[in-house]
Motif scaffolding. Structure first.
Motif, PDB file in Angstrom:
ATOM      1  N   PRO A  51      -1.223  -1.756  -2.203  1.00 37.93           N
ATOM      2  CA  PRO A  51      -0.430  -0.116  -2.271  1.00 37.93           C
ATOM      3  C   PRO A  51       0.513  -0.183  -1.145  1.00 37.93           C
ATOM      4  O   PRO A  51       1.520   0.533  -1.477  1.00 37.93           O
ATOM      5  CB  PRO A  51      -1.859   0.557  -1.964  1.00 37.93           C
ATOM      6  N   GLY A  52       0.344  -0.918  -0.297  1.00 33.55           N
ATOM      7  CA  GLY A  52       1.463  -0.848   1.033  1.00 33.55           C
ATOM      8  C   GLY A  52       2.526  -1.441   0.530  1.00 33.55           C
ATOM      9  O   GLY A  52       3.754  -1.179   0.634  1.00 33.55           O
ATOM     10  N   MET A  53       2.588  -2.419  -0.215  1.00 39.38           N
ATOM     11  CA  MET A  53       3.691  -3.320  -0.928  1.00 39.38           C
ATOM     12  C   MET A  53       4.340  -2.156  -1.877  1.00 39.38           C
ATOM     13  O   MET A  53       5.536  -2.221  -1.977  1.00 39.38           O
ATOM     14  CB  MET A  53       3.568  -4.506  -1.425  1.00 39.38           C
ATOM     15  N   GLN A  54       3.483  -1.395  -2.557  1.00 41.00           N
ATOM     16  CA  GLN A  54       4.274  -0.721  -3.829  1.00 41.00           C
ATOM     17  C   GLN A  54       4.900   0.441  -3.147  1.00 41.00           C
ATOM     18  O   GLN A  54       6.204   0.780  -3.318  1.00 41.00           O
ATOM     19  CB  GLN A  54       2.944   0.018  -4.561  1.00 41.00           C
ATOM     20  N   VAL A  55       4.435   0.931  -1.731  1.00 43.99           N
ATOM     21  CA  VAL A  55       5.258   2.082  -1.277  1.00 43.99           C
ATOM     22  C   VAL A  55       6.515   1.403  -0.683  1.00 43.99           C
ATOM     23  O   VAL A  55       7.819   1.713  -0.883  1.00 43.99           O
ATOM     24  CB  VAL A  55       4.411   2.617  -0.090  1.00 43.99           C
TER      25      VAL A  55
END
Length: 427
Positions: free
Chosen positions: A248-252
């Motif tokens: 999820p962090g990489m998606q942001v």
């Protein structure tokens, strides 16, 4: 008998604020126009950061419009995650900004010391800074120079955005002038096809990537290489990136570093982009309802026993300063002013947050803004100012609009600044 002449001059706290209202303490930063130092208000005992700008140097570097622009923008801004203006005034030699004091150092200082930061720490900062950015955009203000040097921690570990000397008001008209620090510039700035407030979200993405992985997402050994990388290279992840950052962090990060501003996270109009960001699974641990009240405990607390800035500034002040700062009664004779000095005299107006309402100077945003913030107590300082110039660089993160630049592109009455790029922007 001799003691009579040495009595301190009585201070009129009911009159306009002046340097006589403050006790001058340690120097914590240095720039091309002046310095940054800690001061204490003699009446309230509150601590602040004093940023002072030498008028003659300001005129010589053609920076008068930027100083006035920053002064006006700061009066309009009041947010828990922005460095807030408390007082503004001038004397014959200097213009003064008195701002909330930062005791925790800036993120450049901590990044260089630690190498990288934990994902949960960066998530907390991104949440706080996105709140500040959305507030600015709601008030038609674009920062244009978001980078770790301009993100400051208070002593509890809350993040604050500072340094608005190339910030400006925006409207529907797209801007063309190149502005900011090149390594953090959005691709639409470099391609010169016009840009708007969306650039701040890109810069936030570069900062978040750099804080988590200890390196920037786009790099080059020359200006041309760096520009090509920002505008053309695919977003790549370091080896073993998943050990440092969740999916999820990489998606942001990927969403913030979207080259198409219409698809970039945070950029949907009427605040919907910010709401979309808030709803992302990465921010599930964040309690947005209490974020701005600073009720949450930050995941990283700066070491309060150590100075989070370069102590050599204070030593230099003691040993090398040939014209130390001190309060002086005004003797200005406006008949002999140059046009630039007269402009500063007339437009760098006095401000006192305890006596005056915040307001906008800009014609398309004339609503009166009433401050809800309270003065900082000496034990709970909240933020630290950046330096006034584009081509300055303080050591270990205290002063600091490092290598930002602005080239006059017709977007507003800006200073012409030489390109001063640090090798760190390329590695």
């Amino acid at each position: 008998m001799g003691g009579v002449c040495c009595r301190p001059t009585p201070v009129d706290f009911d009159g306009d604020v002046t340097l006589f209202h403050f006790v001058l303490l340690r120097c914590v930063g240095k720039g091309a126009f002046g310095k940054v130092r800690v001061v204490q208000h003699k009446q309230t005992k509150d601590l602040y950061a004093l940023k002072y700008i030498n008028k003659a140097k300001c005129v010589k570097m053609k920076a008068v419009p930027n100083v006035i622009q920053e002064r006006r923008l700061l009066e309009e801004i009041d947010h828990p995650f922005v460095v807030n203006l408390r007082y503004a005034f001038q004397d014959d030699e200097n213009c003064f900004f008195v701002l909330d004091l930062m005791l925790g150092g800036d993120l450049r200082f901590h990044l260089e010391r630690l190498g990288s930061l934990e994902e949960e720490v960066v998530r907390f900062y991104v949440a706080q800074l996105s709140s500040a950015i959305q507030f600015l955009h709601d008030n038609n203000i674009m920062h244009r120079d978001i980078k770790p040097d301009n993100i400051l921690l208070d002593e509890r570990g809350n993040a604050h955005l500072t340094d608005f000397n190339i910030g400006l008001k925006f409207s529907e008209k797209r801007l063309m002038g190149v502005a900011g620090s090149m390594a953090y510039m959005a691709p639409e700035i470099l391609t010169k096809r016009g840009y708007s407030y969306q650039i701040d979200w890109w810069s936030l993405g570069v900062c978040a990537y750099e804080l988590i992985f200890g390196r920037r997402p786009f790099r080059g050994r020359t200006n041309n290489d760096l520009s090509y990388s920002i505008t053309k290279d695919p977003l790549k992840w370091p080896e073993e990136a998943e050990k440092k950052c969740s999916r999820p962090g990489m998606q942001v990060l990927k969403g913030l570093l979207e080259r198409d501003p219409t698809r970039r996270f945070g950029c949907k109009p009427q605040g919907e982009g910010f709401q979309e960001l808030r709803r992302h699974p990465w921010f599930k641990p964040i309690d947005w309802d209490t974020l701005e009240s600073k009720e949450q405990i930050p995941p990283f607390v700066p070491d309060g026993k150590k100075a989070n800035f370069d102590a050599s500034h204070e030593l230099e002040e003691l040993l090398l300063e040939d014209n130390p700062l001190k309060a002086k009664t005004r003797k200005a004779n406006q008949e002999n002013f140059s046009p630039e000095m007269r402009q500063m005299e007339e437009q760098f107006t006095t401000y006192d947050f305890k006596k005056m309402q915040r307001r906008s100077y800009f014609p398309h945003n004339q609503q009166q803004l009433i401050s809800t913030a309270t003065a900082t107590s000496s034990g709970m300082a909240s933020s630290r100012p950046g330096t006034p110039a584009h081509d300055l660089r303080g050591e270990n993160g205290v002063s600091i609009n490092g290598h930002s630049l602005e080239l006059n592109g017709g977007d507003h009455d800006a200073m012409r600044a030489e390109r001063m790029m640090n090798e760190k922007d390329y590695d």
